[in-house]
Design a protein around this motif. Structure first.
Motif, PDB file in Angstrom:
ATOM      1  N   GLY A 195       0.783  -1.225   0.000  1.00 59.71           N
ATOM      2  CA  GLY A 195       0.000   0.000   0.000  1.00 59.71           C
ATOM      3  C   GLY A 195       0.815   1.276   0.000  1.00 59.71           C
ATOM      4  N   GLY A 196       2.135   1.151   0.116  1.00 64.58           N
ATOM      5  CA  GLY A 196       2.986   2.337   0.075  1.00 64.58           C
ATOM      6  C   GLY A 196       2.897   3.179   1.334  1.00 64.58           C
ATOM      7  N   PHE A 197       3.423   4.386   1.260  1.00 64.81           N
ATOM      8  CA  PHE A 197       3.453   5.289   2.408  1.00 64.81           C
ATOM      9  C   PHE A 197       2.043   5.664   2.852  1.00 64.81           C
ATOM     10  CE2 PHE A 197       7.707   5.798   0.797  1.00 64.81           C
ATOM     11  CZ  PHE A 197       8.475   6.064   1.921  1.00 64.81           C
ATOM     12  N   ASP A 198       1.875   5.784   4.157  1.00 64.01           N
ATOM     13  CA  ASP A 198       0.607   6.198   4.734  1.00 64.01           C
ATOM     14  C   ASP A 198       0.588   7.733   4.793  1.00 64.01           C
ATOM     15  OD1 ASP A 198      -1.570   6.864   6.342  1.00 64.01           O
ATOM     16  OD2 ASP A 198      -1.235   5.216   7.753  1.00 64.01           O
ATOM     17  N   PRO A 199      -0.290   8.396   4.052  1.00 58.10           N
ATOM     18  CA  PRO A 199      -0.309   9.868   4.036  1.00 58.10           C
ATOM     19  C   PRO A 199      -0.742  10.493   5.353  1.00 58.10           C
ATOM     20  CG  PRO A 199      -2.174   8.991   2.809  1.00 58.10           C
ATOM     21  CD  PRO A 199      -1.293   7.820   3.137  1.00 58.10           C
ATOM     22  N   ASN A 200      -1.278   9.670   6.275  1.00 56.68           N
ATOM     23  CA  ASN A 200      -1.641  10.207   7.593  1.00 56.68           C
ATOM     24  C   ASN A 200      -0.412  10.547   8.429  1.00 56.68           C
ATOM     25  OD1 ASN A 200      -4.534  10.104   7.551  1.00 56.68           O
ATOM     26  ND2 ASN A 200      -4.401   7.889   7.673  1.00 56.68           N
ATOM     27  N   ILE A 201       0.732   9.948   8.078  1.00 60.86           N
ATOM     28  CA  ILE A 201       1.960  10.191   8.837  1.00 60.86           C
ATOM     29  C   ILE A 201       2.702  11.348   8.187  1.00 60.86           C
ATOM     30  CG2 ILE A 201       4.083   9.180   9.726  1.00 60.86           C
ATOM     31  CD1 ILE A 201       2.815   6.413   9.290  1.00 60.86           C
ATOM     32  N   PHE A 202       2.764  12.470   8.873  1.00 60.96           N
ATOM     33  CA  PHE A 202       3.423  13.648   8.318  1.00 60.96           C
ATOM     34  C   PHE A 202       4.947  13.523   8.419  1.00 60.96           C
ATOM     35  CE2 PHE A 202       4.910  18.089   8.493  1.00 60.96           C
ATOM     36  CZ  PHE A 202       4.331  18.576   7.322  1.00 60.96           C
ATOM     37  N   LEU A 203       5.417  13.095   9.566  1.00 61.74           N
ATOM     38  CA  LEU A 203       6.848  12.892   9.809  1.00 61.74           C
ATOM     39  C   LEU A 203       7.032  11.758  10.819  1.00 61.74           C
ATOM     40  CD1 LEU A 203       8.375  16.488  10.255  1.00 61.74           C
ATOM     41  CD2 LEU A 203       8.958  14.858   8.457  1.00 61.74           C
ATOM     42  N   TYR A 204       8.111  11.015  10.684  1.00 58.03           N
ATOM     43  CA  TYR A 204       8.564  10.015  11.642  1.00 58.03           C
ATOM     44  C   TYR A 204       7.782   8.689  11.579  1.00 58.03           C
ATOM     45  CZ  TYR A 204      10.543  14.289  13.632  1.00 58.03           C
ATOM     46  OH  TYR A 204      11.192  15.493  13.804  1.00 58.03           O
ATOM     47  N   TYR A 205       8.506   7.627  11.802  1.00 60.49           N
ATOM     48  CA  TYR A 205       7.994   6.256  11.938  1.00 60.49           C
ATOM     49  C   TYR A 205       7.363   5.691  10.664  1.00 60.49           C
ATOM     50  CZ  TYR A 205       9.074   6.328  16.866  1.00 60.49           C
ATOM     51  OH  TYR A 205       9.753   6.384  18.054  1.00 60.49           O
ATOM     52  N   GLU A 206       7.636   6.314   9.526  1.00 63.48           N
ATOM     53  CA  GLU A 206       7.133   5.743   8.274  1.00 63.48           C
ATOM     54  C   GLU A 206       7.752   4.365   8.017  1.00 63.48           C
ATOM     55  OE1 GLU A 206       7.252  10.230   7.951  1.00 63.48           O
ATOM     56  OE2 GLU A 206       8.719   8.675   8.453  1.00 63.48           O
ATOM     57  N   GLU A 207       9.041   4.207   8.367  1.00 63.55           N
ATOM     58  CA  GLU A 207       9.717   2.925   8.122  1.00 63.55           C
ATOM     59  C   GLU A 207       9.110   1.817   8.968  1.00 63.55           C
ATOM     60  OE1 GLU A 207      10.979   5.570   9.794  1.00 63.55           O
ATOM     61  OE2 GLU A 207      13.127   5.793   9.381  1.00 63.55           O
ATOM     62  N   PHE A 208       8.840   2.105  10.233  1.00 66.97           N
ATOM     63  CA  PHE A 208       8.185   1.152  11.134  1.00 66.97           C
ATOM     64  C   PHE A 208       6.894   0.672  10.485  1.00 66.97           C
ATOM     65  CE2 PHE A 208       7.175   0.397  15.897  1.00 66.97           C
ATOM     66  CZ  PHE A 208       6.180  -0.525  15.619  1.00 66.97           C
ATOM     67  N   ASP A 209       6.083   1.609  10.044  1.00 61.85           N
ATOM     68  CA  ASP A 209       4.776   1.287   9.459  1.00 61.85           C
ATOM     69  C   ASP A 209       4.919   0.449   8.192  1.00 61.85           C
ATOM     70  OD1 ASP A 209       1.860   1.654   9.137  1.00 61.85           O
ATOM     71  OD2 ASP A 209       2.424   2.910   7.447  1.00 61.85           O
ATOM     72  N   LEU A 210       5.790   0.858   7.296  1.00 62.32           N
ATOM     73  CA  LEU A 210       5.985   0.146   6.033  1.00 62.32           C
ATOM     74  C   LEU A 210       6.509  -1.270   6.262  1.00 62.32           C
ATOM     75  CD1 LEU A 210       7.584   3.024   3.957  1.00 62.32           C
ATOM     76  CD2 LEU A 210       5.520   1.797   3.297  1.00 62.32           C
ATOM     77  N   CYS A 211       7.530  -1.393   7.085  1.00 65.69           N
ATOM     78  CA  CYS A 211       8.163  -2.700   7.290  1.00 65.69           C
ATOM     79  C   CYS A 211       7.261  -3.653   8.063  1.00 65.69           C
ATOM     80  CB  CYS A 211       9.494  -2.531   8.004  1.00 65.69           C
ATOM     81  SG  CYS A 211      10.740  -1.693   6.987  1.00 65.69           S
ATOM     82  N   TYR A 212       6.435  -3.114   8.937  1.00 68.03           N
ATOM     83  CA  TYR A 212       5.498  -3.981   9.657  1.00 68.03           C
ATOM     84  C   TYR A 212       4.445  -4.532   8.705  1.00 68.03           C
ATOM     85  CZ  TYR A 212       3.325  -5.850  13.858  1.00 68.03           C
ATOM     86  OH  TYR A 212       2.851  -6.700  14.816  1.00 68.03           O
ATOM     87  N   ARG A 213       3.978  -3.688   7.791  1.00 71.80           N
ATOM     88  CA  ARG A 213       2.997  -4.159   6.809  1.00 71.80           C
ATOM     89  C   ARG A 213       3.621  -5.160   5.836  1.00 71.80           C
ATOM     90  NH1 ARG A 213       1.304   0.376   3.769  1.00 71.80           N
ATOM     91  NH2 ARG A 213       2.383   1.930   5.019  1.00 71.80           N
ATOM     92  N   LEU A 214       4.867  -4.920   5.444  1.00 67.40           N
ATOM     93  CA  LEU A 214       5.566  -5.882   4.593  1.00 67.40           C
ATOM     94  C   LEU A 214       5.696  -7.232   5.300  1.00 67.40           C
ATOM     95  CD1 LEU A 214       8.452  -3.715   3.085  1.00 67.40           C
ATOM     96  CD2 LEU A 214       6.577  -4.759   1.806  1.00 67.40           C
ATOM     97  N   LYS A 215       6.044  -7.182   6.574  1.00 65.02           N
ATOM     98  CA  LYS A 215       6.199  -8.413   7.359  1.00 65.02           C
ATOM     99  C   LYS A 215       4.893  -9.201   7.392  1.00 65.02           C
ATOM    100  CE  LYS A 215       7.342 -10.043  12.012  1.00 65.02           C
ATOM    101  NZ  LYS A 215       7.707  -9.630  13.394  1.00 65.02           N
ATOM    102  N   ASN A 216       3.785  -8.515   7.563  1.00 64.83           N
ATOM    103  CA  ASN A 216       2.482  -9.191   7.614  1.00 64.83           C
ATOM    104  C   ASN A 216       2.119  -9.831   6.279  1.00 64.83           C
ATOM    105  OD1 ASN A 216       2.022  -8.613  10.306  1.00 64.83           O
ATOM    106  ND2 ASN A 216       0.854  -6.748   9.882  1.00 64.83           N
ATOM    107  N   LEU A 217       2.721  -9.337   5.202  1.00 65.03           N
ATOM    108  CA  LEU A 217       2.481  -9.907   3.873  1.00 65.03           C
ATOM    109  C   LEU A 217       3.474 -11.019   3.527  1.00 65.03           C
ATOM    110  CD1 LEU A 217       1.783  -6.595   1.906  1.00 65.03           C
ATOM    111  CD2 LEU A 217       0.109  -8.383   2.426  1.00 65.03           C
ATOM    112  N   GLY A 218       4.395 -11.268   4.435  1.00 64.49           N
ATOM    113  CA  GLY A 218       5.377 -12.328   4.194  1.00 64.49           C
ATOM    114  C   GLY A 218       6.686 -11.857   3.597  1.00 64.49           C
TER     115      GLY A 218
END
Length: 315
Positions: A195-218
């Motif tokens: 799903g790519g970057f979450d536009p709700n996040i203005f700054l910080y922790y984008e990597e946490f969010d992206l990598c956690y979603r990737l992990k859930n997808l395998g």
């Protein structure tokens, strides 16, 4: 790496520019310097409503190039939505999201692509970050869940041997929780699937969010320690607005990915911590007051205070 013959670029480089005109030019120049000429790379520069007509200056600078496109936003979208805008213009097999204050010091793309071609289970790669003095800095981190916040990093490492220490001396590709966001190298399909970057996040922790979603997808996130780049990171310590934004983003990502119970546990632990530290440090008095009155709400994010560029700055 074989020469790319297709018109489709092999790598799409997305760079956000926000009042960093010269840094952006230096970043692009360094990537081109260390990337083989037979590599097909497209550059997408998103100007995030910079001052002083920087967006226009970037367009003028790159108007006679066929490998660089400038996208101008009329409002500062922040890190997440700005990169999301750039990715919409990207067509490569790999997406490289690179901060404007990054400098390449070697050919990074060849090794990263070679590795990712051999590991289809890897969705994202990161490499070693060096500061302006050439010294190694933190390049990957563990997910900051309940154990991380309450136990701290040292006890977390002792309770889970699978978690890679942030200062570990590594010499081989290593799976990590997430890599630092100044240079994120994606398999384009994995990026789109999560799903790519979450536009709700203005700054910080984008990597946490992206990598956690990737992990859930395998998909795995892998750190490649044999490659490195320079990150001329700016200093923002003491900026209360950014400290609040940091807290907002963190709690949003925790609630979104880890669930309400862990969010509630972490929020109350932070309140407890801020309460006992507040008498000694003004910073924690501010954060305590902020969090007590629903400071974790996205309605307090800096993205709501951004203003559209003046008409004189428009195309």
């Amino acid at each position: 790496m074989e020469k790319t013959t297709s018109a489709k670029p092999l790598v799409s480089v997305i760079i956000l520019n926000y009042n960093t005109f010269q840094l952006t030019l230096d970043c692009v120049a360094s990537i081109k310097k260390y990337t083989p000429h037979d590599f097909s790379v497209e550059y997408i520069i998103v100007d995030n409503a910079s001052a002083n007509n920087e967006g226009v200056s970037l367009e003028n600078t790159f108007q006679n190039t066929n490998d660089c496109k400038v996208v101008r936003s009329q409002i500062n979208l922040g890190f997440g939505a700005g990169n999301l805008l750039g990715a919409q213009e990207a067509s490569g097999n790999y997406f490289a999201f690179i901060n404007s204050d990054v400098l390449f010091i070697e050919n990074c793309f060849s090794e990263m692509i070679s590795f990712m071609k051999s590991r289809t289970d890897v969705g994202l790669c990161g490499i070693q970050i060096l500061n302006g003095e050439g010294k190694k800095t933190i390049s990957h981190r563990p997910f900051e869940g309940v154990r991380y916040k309450i136990l701290g990093r040292k006890l977390l490492y002792k309770t889970d041997s699978k978690i890679v220490k942030i200062n570990a001396e590594l010499n081989a590709p290593t799976q990590v929780d997430f890599v630092i966001g100044s240079f994120l190298f994606f398999n384009a399909n994995a990026y789109r699937e999560c799903g790519g970057f979450d536009p709700n996040i203005f700054l910080y922790y984008e990597e946490f969010d992206l990598c956690y979603r990737l992990k859930n997808l395998g998909y795995k996130t892998v750190f490649l320690p044999i490659l490195s780049y320079i990150h001329l990171e700016g200093k923002s310590a003491g900026n209360r607005l950014l400290e609040k934004e940091h807290l907002i983003s963190y709690l949003y990502v925790v609630r979104k990915n880890l669930g309400y119970f862990k969010f509630w546990t972490i929020k109350n632990f932070l309140l407890f911590t801020y309460f006992y530290k507040a008498p000694f440090k003004p910073k924690y008095r501010v954060l305590l007051n902020f969090l007590l009155f629903r400071g974790e709400s996205l309605s307090h994010s800096l993205r709501h205070s951004q203003k559209q560029l003046e008409k004189t700055d428009k195309i």
